[in-house]
Motif scaffolding. Structure first.
Motif, mmCIF file in Angstrom:
data_model
loop_
_atom_site.group_PDB
_atom_site.id
_atom_site.type_symbol
_atom_site.label_atom_id
_atom_site.label_comp_id
_atom_site.label_asym_id
_atom_site.label_seq_id
_atom_site.Cartn_x
_atom_site.Cartn_y
_atom_site.Cartn_z
ATOM 1 N N LYS A 1 0.828 -1.203 0.000
ATOM 2 C CA LYS A 1 0.000 0.000 0.000
ATOM 3 C C LYS A 1 0.865 1.257 0.000
ATOM 4 O O LYS A 1 0.532 2.258 -0.648
ATOM 5 N N VAL A 2 1.989 1.192 0.707
ATOM 6 C CA VAL A 2 2.918 2.316 0.705
ATOM 7 C C VAL A 2 3.562 2.481 -0.667
ATOM 8 O O VAL A 2 3.659 3.583 -1.201
ATOM 9 N N TRP A 3 3.988 1.374 -1.274
ATOM 10 C CA TRP A 3 4.591 1.437 -2.600
ATOM 11 C C TRP A 3 3.619 2.038 -3.608
ATOM 12 O O TRP A 3 3.992 2.887 -4.430
ATOM 13 N N LYS A 4 2.372 1.609 -3.543
ATOM 14 C CA LYS A 4 1.379 2.130 -4.471
ATOM 15 C C LYS A 4 1.091 3.617 -4.226
ATOM 16 O O LYS A 4 0.866 4.383 -5.165
ATOM 17 N N ARG A 5 1.109 4.020 -2.969
ATOM 18 C CA ARG A 5 0.821 5.414 -2.638
ATOM 19 C C ARG A 5 1.880 6.355 -3.191
ATOM 20 O O ARG A 5 1.581 7.481 -3.603
ATOM 21 N N TYR A 6 3.130 5.883 -3.222
ATOM 22 C CA TYR A 6 4.214 6.746 -3.684
ATOM 23 C C TYR A 6 4.314 6.831 -5.208
ATOM 24 O O TYR A 6 4.942 7.754 -5.723
ATOM 25 N N GLU A 7 3.740 5.884 -5.908
ATOM 26 C CA GLU A 7 3.869 5.871 -7.371
ATOM 27 C C GLU A 7 3.365 7.166 -8.016
ATOM 28 O O GLU A 7 4.092 7.806 -8.781
ATOM 29 N N PRO A 8 2.142 7.601 -7.746
ATOM 30 C CA PRO A 8 1.694 8.859 -8.346
ATOM 31 C C PRO A 8 2.327 10.089 -7.695
ATOM 32 O O PRO A 8 2.438 11.146 -8.332
ATOM 33 N N TYR A 9 2.764 9.932 -6.445
ATOM 34 C CA TYR A 9 3.317 11.060 -5.711
ATOM 35 C C TYR A 9 4.575 11.606 -6.376
ATOM 36 O O TYR A 9 4.782 12.815 -6.481
#
Length: 366
Positions: A225-233
Protein backbone atom coordinates in the motif's frame (compact mmCIF):
# COMPACT_ATOMS: atom_id res chain seq x y z
CA UNK A 1 39.70 -9.26 -1.58
CA UNK A 2 38.52 -12.71 -2.65
CA UNK A 3 41.55 -14.99 -2.97
CA UNK A 4 39.86 -18.08 -4.39
CA UNK A 5 37.76 -18.32 -7.54
CA UNK A 6 35.37 -21.16 -8.14
CA UNK A 7 32.98 -22.05 -10.92
CA UNK A 8 29.42 -22.24 -9.63
CA UNK A 9 27.28 -25.31 -10.17
CA UNK A 10 25.25 -24.73 -7.01
CA UNK A 11 21.47 -24.15 -7.06
CA UNK A 12 22.08 -20.39 -6.92
CA UNK A 13 23.56 -17.91 -7.16
CA UNK A 14 24.67 -18.91 -10.64
CA UNK A 15 27.50 -18.16 -13.04
CA UNK A 16 26.89 -14.88 -14.88
CA UNK A 17 27.42 -14.28 -18.58
CA UNK A 18 30.07 -11.87 -19.81
CA UNK A 19 27.37 -9.46 -21.01
CA UNK A 20 25.79 -9.31 -17.57
CA UNK A 21 29.15 -8.79 -15.87
CA UNK A 22 30.01 -5.99 -18.28
CA UNK A 23 26.76 -4.22 -17.48
CA UNK A 24 27.52 -4.46 -13.76
CA UNK A 25 30.78 -2.64 -14.40
CA UNK A 26 29.12 0.24 -16.28
CA UNK A 27 29.18 3.74 -14.72
CA UNK A 28 26.61 4.39 -12.01
CA UNK A 29 23.35 6.12 -12.82
CA UNK A 30 20.80 7.58 -10.34
CA UNK A 31 17.62 5.82 -9.26
CA UNK A 32 15.49 8.69 -10.53
CA UNK A 33 15.05 10.65 -13.74
CA UNK A 34 13.43 9.85 -17.07
CA UNK A 35 16.25 7.55 -18.20
CA UNK A 36 15.96 5.39 -15.09
CA UNK A 37 12.16 5.39 -15.20
CA UNK A 38 12.20 4.13 -18.79
CA UNK A 39 14.73 1.44 -17.94
CA UNK A 40 12.69 0.27 -14.95
CA UNK A 41 9.56 0.17 -17.10
CA UNK A 42 11.38 -1.89 -19.74
CA UNK A 43 12.77 -4.30 -17.16
CA UNK A 44 9.36 -4.80 -15.58
CA UNK A 45 7.81 -5.57 -18.98
CA UNK A 46 10.53 -8.13 -19.72
CA UNK A 47 10.13 -9.74 -16.30
CA UNK A 48 6.37 -10.09 -16.81
CA UNK A 49 7.11 -12.29 -19.80
CA UNK A 50 9.00 -14.70 -17.55
CA UNK A 51 5.93 -14.94 -15.31
CA UNK A 52 3.56 -14.88 -18.30
CA UNK A 53 1.48 -12.34 -16.39
CA UNK A 54 -0.24 -9.10 -17.39
CA UNK A 55 -0.99 -7.95 -13.86
CA UNK A 56 1.29 -5.97 -11.56
CA UNK A 57 4.95 -6.72 -10.96
CA UNK A 58 7.26 -5.09 -8.44
CA UNK A 59 11.04 -5.37 -8.44
CA UNK A 60 12.27 -5.00 -4.87
CA UNK A 61 15.84 -4.35 -3.66
CA UNK A 62 16.40 -7.41 -1.50
CA UNK A 63 16.56 -11.18 -1.73
CA UNK A 64 13.85 -13.56 -2.90
CA UNK A 65 12.88 -13.82 0.74
CA UNK A 66 12.02 -10.11 0.67
CA UNK A 67 9.61 -10.75 -2.20
CA UNK A 68 8.11 -13.68 -0.29
CA UNK A 69 7.77 -11.52 2.82
CA UNK A 70 6.15 -8.74 0.80
CA UNK A 71 3.68 -11.08 -0.86
CA UNK A 72 2.75 -13.14 2.20
CA UNK A 73 2.54 -10.25 4.63
CA UNK A 74 0.36 -8.13 2.39
CA UNK A 75 -1.99 -11.05 1.81
CA UNK A 76 -2.42 -12.57 5.25
CA UNK A 77 -1.34 -10.10 7.95
CA UNK A 78 -3.77 -10.20 10.88
CA UNK A 79 -6.02 -13.20 10.84
CA UNK A 80 -6.30 -14.51 7.28
CA UNK A 81 -6.59 -18.29 7.00
CA UNK A 82 -3.80 -20.05 5.13
CA UNK A 83 -3.10 -23.58 3.91
CA UNK A 84 0.53 -24.32 3.03
CA UNK A 85 1.38 -27.35 0.89
CA UNK A 86 4.84 -28.76 1.62
CA UNK A 87 7.10 -31.62 0.61
CA UNK A 88 10.48 -30.23 1.58
CA UNK A 89 12.68 -27.71 3.33
CA UNK A 90 11.42 -24.62 1.50
CA UNK A 91 7.77 -25.60 1.76
CA UNK A 92 8.25 -25.77 5.51
CA UNK A 93 9.98 -22.40 5.43
CA UNK A 94 6.98 -20.94 3.59
CA UNK A 95 4.83 -22.25 6.44
CA UNK A 96 7.15 -20.61 8.97
CA UNK A 97 7.02 -17.28 7.17
CA UNK A 98 3.22 -17.32 6.99
CA UNK A 99 2.97 -18.08 10.71
CA UNK A 100 4.72 -14.79 11.39
CA UNK A 101 1.77 -12.89 9.90
CA UNK A 102 -1.31 -14.85 10.97
CA UNK A 103 -2.28 -17.33 13.70
CA UNK A 104 -4.53 -19.19 11.24
CA UNK A 105 -1.90 -21.03 9.21
CA UNK A 106 -2.12 -24.79 8.61
CA UNK A 107 0.40 -27.16 7.04
CA UNK A 108 -0.53 -29.95 4.65
CA UNK A 109 2.71 -31.94 4.78
CA UNK A 110 3.23 -34.71 2.23
CA UNK A 111 6.59 -35.74 3.65
CA UNK A 112 10.09 -34.90 2.51
CA UNK A 113 10.64 -35.60 -1.20
CA UNK A 114 7.16 -37.04 -1.63
CA UNK A 115 4.91 -36.03 -4.52
CA UNK A 116 2.08 -33.60 -3.78
CA UNK A 117 -1.28 -35.37 -3.94
CA UNK A 118 -3.59 -32.77 -5.49
CA UNK A 119 -6.67 -34.77 -4.55
CA UNK A 120 -5.82 -34.37 -0.87
CA UNK A 121 -5.40 -30.63 -1.41
CA UNK A 122 -8.77 -30.53 -3.14
CA UNK A 123 -10.39 -32.35 -0.23
CA UNK A 124 -8.81 -29.96 2.29
CA UNK A 125 -10.13 -26.96 0.37
CA UNK A 126 -13.60 -28.53 0.20
CA UNK A 127 -13.75 -29.08 3.97
CA UNK A 128 -12.81 -25.55 4.95
CA UNK A 129 -12.44 -22.13 3.38
CA UNK A 130 -8.91 -20.70 3.23
CA UNK A 131 -8.11 -17.16 2.22
CA UNK A 132 -4.78 -18.26 0.75
CA UNK A 133 -3.28 -21.48 -0.57
CA UNK A 134 0.54 -21.56 -0.75
CA UNK A 135 3.01 -23.87 -2.47
CA UNK A 136 6.59 -23.94 -3.74
CA UNK A 137 7.03 -24.61 -7.45
CA UNK A 138 10.56 -26.04 -7.25
CA UNK A 139 11.50 -27.57 -3.93
CA UNK A 140 15.21 -26.80 -4.18
CA UNK A 141 16.20 -29.02 -1.27
CA UNK A 142 15.50 -32.12 -3.39
CA UNK A 143 15.02 -30.96 -6.98
CA UNK A 144 11.32 -31.75 -7.28
CA UNK A 145 8.86 -29.85 -9.47
CA UNK A 146 5.45 -29.45 -7.87
CA UNK A 147 2.18 -29.54 -9.89
CA UNK A 148 1.39 -25.83 -9.83
CA UNK A 149 -0.96 -25.87 -12.83
CA UNK A 150 -3.18 -28.50 -11.18
CA UNK A 151 -3.10 -26.76 -7.80
CA UNK A 152 -4.07 -23.48 -9.48
CA UNK A 153 -7.12 -25.14 -11.00
CA UNK A 154 -8.39 -25.85 -7.46
CA UNK A 155 -8.62 -22.15 -6.57
CA UNK A 156 -9.15 -20.47 -9.95
CA UNK A 157 -12.94 -20.22 -9.63
CA UNK A 158 -13.01 -19.48 -5.91
CA UNK A 159 -12.08 -16.52 -3.73
CA UNK A 160 -9.04 -18.40 -2.37
CA UNK A 161 -5.83 -16.69 -3.51
CA UNK A 162 -3.12 -19.03 -4.79
CA UNK A 163 0.42 -17.95 -3.83
CA UNK A 164 3.49 -19.60 -5.37
CA UNK A 165 7.11 -19.46 -4.25
CA UNK A 166 8.88 -19.27 -7.61
CA UNK A 167 12.30 -18.28 -6.29
CA UNK A 168 13.99 -21.32 -7.86
CA UNK A 169 11.70 -21.76 -10.83
CA UNK A 170 10.98 -18.52 -12.69
CA UNK A 171 13.07 -18.45 -15.85
CA UNK A 172 13.62 -22.22 -15.80
CA UNK A 173 10.19 -23.80 -15.37
CA UNK A 174 7.03 -22.97 -17.26
CA UNK A 175 4.96 -20.53 -15.22
CA UNK A 176 1.80 -19.35 -16.97
CA UNK A 177 0.33 -17.22 -14.23
CA UNK A 178 -2.60 -15.77 -16.14
CA UNK A 179 -3.52 -18.94 -18.04
CA UNK A 180 -3.25 -21.25 -15.05
CA UNK A 181 -4.78 -18.94 -12.46
CA UNK A 182 -1.78 -18.34 -10.21
CA UNK A 183 -2.65 -15.16 -8.32
CA UNK A 184 0.70 -14.29 -6.73
CA UNK A 185 4.24 -15.43 -7.50
CA UNK A 186 7.49 -14.35 -5.87
CA UNK A 187 10.94 -14.88 -7.32
CA UNK A 188 14.54 -13.63 -7.22
CA UNK A 189 17.22 -12.44 -9.60
CA UNK A 190 20.07 -14.85 -8.88
CA UNK A 191 18.75 -18.17 -10.20
CA UNK A 192 16.61 -18.70 -13.28
CA UNK A 193 16.69 -15.00 -14.15
CA UNK A 194 20.46 -15.32 -14.70
CA UNK A 195 21.38 -12.16 -12.79
CA UNK A 196 23.31 -11.16 -9.66
CA UNK A 197 21.71 -11.58 -6.22
CA UNK A 198 19.92 -8.59 -4.79
CA UNK A 199 16.47 -8.34 -6.37
CA UNK A 200 13.16 -9.87 -5.36
CA UNK A 201 10.28 -9.90 -7.83
CA UNK A 202 6.60 -10.05 -6.93
CA UNK A 203 3.85 -10.50 -9.52
CA UNK A 204 0.16 -10.46 -8.61
CA UNK A 205 -3.26 -9.99 -10.16
CA UNK A 206 -6.43 -8.10 -9.29
CA UNK A 207 -7.85 -11.02 -7.30
CA UNK A 208 -4.82 -10.98 -5.02
CA UNK A 209 -4.92 -7.21 -4.65
CA UNK A 210 -8.56 -7.40 -3.55
CA UNK A 211 -7.46 -9.52 -0.59
CA UNK A 212 -4.42 -7.33 0.07
CA UNK A 213 -6.66 -4.28 0.35
CA UNK A 214 -8.39 -5.88 3.35
CA UNK A 215 -5.16 -6.22 5.35
CA UNK A 216 -3.45 -3.51 7.40
CA UNK A 217 0.21 -4.43 7.38
CA UNK A 218 1.86 -2.02 9.86
CA UNK A 219 5.38 -1.81 8.43
CA UNK A 220 6.66 0.46 5.68
CA UNK A 221 9.38 -0.98 3.44
CA UNK A 222 7.55 -4.11 2.23
CA UNK A 223 4.05 -2.67 2.51
CA UNK A 224 2.49 -2.67 -0.97
CA UNK A 225 0.00 0.00 0.00
CA UNK A 226 2.92 2.32 0.71
CA UNK A 227 4.59 1.44 -2.60
CA UNK A 228 1.38 2.13 -4.47
CA UNK A 229 0.82 5.41 -2.64
CA UNK A 230 4.21 6.75 -3.68
CA UNK A 231 3.87 5.87 -7.37
CA UNK A 232 1.69 8.86 -8.35
CA UNK A 233 3.32 11.06 -5.71
CA UNK A 234 6.70 11.11 -7.45
CA UNK A 235 5.36 10.82 -10.95
CA UNK A 236 7.13 9.35 -13.99
CA UNK A 237 10.73 10.04 -12.94
CA UNK A 238 10.86 8.04 -9.67
CA UNK A 239 8.89 4.81 -10.18
CA UNK A 240 9.65 3.33 -6.77
CA UNK A 241 9.81 4.81 -3.29
CA UNK A 242 13.30 3.55 -2.34
CA UNK A 243 16.83 3.85 -3.65
CA UNK A 244 16.92 0.96 -6.06
CA UNK A 245 19.73 -1.52 -6.79
CA UNK A 246 20.38 0.20 -10.11
CA UNK A 247 23.36 -1.89 -11.34
CA UNK A 248 21.54 -5.15 -10.65
CA UNK A 249 18.37 -3.96 -12.42
CA UNK A 250 20.49 -2.97 -15.43
CA UNK A 251 22.25 -6.35 -15.38
CA UNK A 252 18.93 -8.18 -15.17
CA UNK A 253 17.64 -6.23 -18.16
CA UNK A 254 20.55 -7.56 -20.21
CA UNK A 255 19.93 -11.10 -18.94
CA UNK A 256 16.20 -11.00 -19.67
CA UNK A 257 16.74 -9.76 -23.22
CA UNK A 258 19.16 -12.60 -23.83
CA UNK A 259 16.80 -15.19 -22.36
CA UNK A 260 13.84 -14.00 -24.43
CA UNK A 261 15.63 -13.46 -27.73
CA UNK A 262 14.17 -16.67 -29.22
CA UNK A 263 10.89 -16.51 -27.31
CA UNK A 264 9.70 -17.67 -23.92
CA UNK A 265 8.66 -21.19 -24.90
CA UNK A 266 11.94 -21.98 -26.65
CA UNK A 267 13.89 -20.74 -23.64
CA UNK A 268 11.93 -22.93 -21.23
CA UNK A 269 12.10 -25.96 -23.54
CA UNK A 270 15.89 -25.65 -23.74
CA UNK A 271 16.10 -26.33 -20.01
CA UNK A 272 14.02 -29.49 -20.34
CA UNK A 273 16.29 -30.72 -23.14
CA UNK A 274 19.59 -30.16 -21.36
CA UNK A 275 18.29 -31.59 -18.09
CA UNK A 276 17.14 -34.81 -19.78
CA UNK A 277 20.59 -35.17 -21.31
CA UNK A 278 22.39 -34.64 -18.00
CA UNK A 279 20.17 -37.04 -16.09
CA UNK A 280 20.47 -39.73 -18.77
CA UNK A 281 24.27 -39.53 -18.77
CA UNK A 282 24.45 -39.70 -14.98
CA UNK A 283 22.35 -42.86 -14.99
CA UNK A 284 24.58 -44.36 -17.68
CA UNK A 285 27.46 -43.94 -15.23
CA UNK A 286 25.49 -45.87 -12.63
CA UNK A 287 24.46 -42.96 -10.41
CA UNK A 288 21.03 -42.93 -8.82
CA UNK A 289 18.87 -39.84 -9.28
CA UNK A 290 17.17 -38.76 -6.06
CA UNK A 291 13.94 -37.72 -7.83
CA UNK A 292 12.79 -40.07 -10.57
CA UNK A 293 9.56 -38.42 -11.69
CA UNK A 294 8.40 -34.82 -11.50
CA UNK A 295 11.96 -33.52 -11.38
CA UNK A 296 13.04 -29.89 -11.64
CA UNK A 297 15.08 -28.59 -14.57
CA UNK A 298 17.46 -26.11 -12.93
CA UNK A 299 19.18 -28.58 -10.62
CA UNK A 300 19.65 -32.31 -10.29
CA UNK A 301 19.93 -34.18 -6.99
CA UNK A 302 22.12 -37.29 -7.09
CA UNK A 303 22.16 -39.95 -4.37
CA UNK A 304 25.70 -40.65 -3.15
CA UNK A 305 26.17 -43.99 -1.38
CA UNK A 306 28.13 -44.60 1.78
CA UNK A 307 27.50 -41.20 3.30
CA UNK A 308 30.14 -39.70 1.00
CA UNK A 309 28.16 -36.75 -0.34
CA UNK A 310 30.22 -34.32 1.71
CA UNK A 311 33.45 -35.86 0.43
CA UNK A 312 32.27 -35.46 -3.14
CA UNK A 313 31.39 -31.79 -2.58
CA UNK A 314 34.92 -31.25 -1.24
CA UNK A 315 36.45 -33.20 -4.12
CA UNK A 316 34.79 -30.91 -6.67
CA UNK A 317 35.94 -27.89 -4.70
CA UNK A 318 39.53 -28.84 -3.90
CA UNK A 319 40.47 -30.76 -7.02
CA UNK A 320 38.50 -28.88 -9.68
CA UNK A 321 37.68 -25.44 -8.23
CA UNK A 322 33.97 -26.16 -8.74
CA UNK A 323 31.24 -25.61 -6.16
CA UNK A 324 28.29 -28.00 -6.04
CA UNK A 325 25.59 -28.23 -3.40
CA UNK A 326 24.97 -30.74 -0.66
CA UNK A 327 21.60 -31.88 0.62
CA UNK A 328 19.24 -29.97 2.88
CA UNK A 329 17.01 -31.29 5.65
CA UNK A 330 16.69 -35.11 5.66
CA UNK A 331 18.77 -35.34 2.47
CA UNK A 332 21.83 -33.75 4.09
CA UNK A 333 24.82 -36.03 3.68
CA UNK A 334 22.92 -38.30 1.29
CA UNK A 335 22.85 -36.32 -1.94
CA UNK A 336 24.69 -33.72 -3.93
CA UNK A 337 22.81 -31.09 -5.90
CA UNK A 338 24.14 -29.88 -9.23
CA UNK A 339 22.80 -26.51 -10.34
CA UNK A 340 22.55 -26.02 -14.11
CA UNK A 341 21.05 -22.63 -14.79
CA UNK A 342 22.18 -19.79 -16.99
CA UNK A 343 25.50 -19.94 -18.80
CA UNK A 344 26.42 -23.44 -17.54
CA UNK A 345 23.19 -25.05 -18.78
CA UNK A 346 24.76 -26.55 -21.87
CA UNK A 347 26.50 -29.77 -22.91
CA UNK A 348 30.01 -28.35 -22.78
CA UNK A 349 29.76 -27.42 -19.11
CA UNK A 350 27.73 -30.43 -18.04
CA UNK A 351 30.04 -32.84 -19.86
CA UNK A 352 32.79 -31.43 -17.65
CA UNK A 353 30.71 -32.25 -14.56
CA UNK A 354 29.99 -35.73 -15.91
CA UNK A 355 33.68 -36.40 -16.43
CA UNK A 356 34.40 -35.42 -12.80
CA UNK A 357 31.64 -37.74 -11.58
CA UNK A 358 33.24 -40.58 -13.54
CA UNK A 359 36.69 -39.71 -12.17
CA UNK A 360 35.36 -39.47 -8.60
CA UNK A 361 34.19 -43.08 -8.64
CA UNK A 362 37.77 -44.20 -8.09
CA UNK A 363 39.25 -41.03 -6.59
CA UNK A 364 36.84 -40.49 -3.68
CA UNK A 365 35.96 -43.48 -4.11
CA UNK A 366 32.20 -43.84 -4.54
Amino acid sequence: MIKEEYQLFIPGPIELSGEVLEELAAPMMPHFGTEWAELYKETTALAKQMFQAEGELYIVPGSGSAALDMGIGNLVYGNKSVLVVSNGFFGNRLFEMAQGFSPKVELLDFGFAQAVDCQRVKEALAKKHYDVLMAVQVETSIGILNPIETLASLTRDSNTVFFVDGVSSIGVERMLMDRWGVDVCASASQKGLESPPGLGLLAFNAKAWSLMETTSRPDWYLNLKVWKRYEPYWGPTHPQLVTHAVPIVRAMTVALKHMLKDGYEQHIDSYATITRYFRTELEKQGFQLYIKDGYAHGLTAVTIPGGKAGELVEYFKQQHRILIGGGLGPSKGLVVRIGHMGSVADRKHLDKILSIFAEAKSSVPL
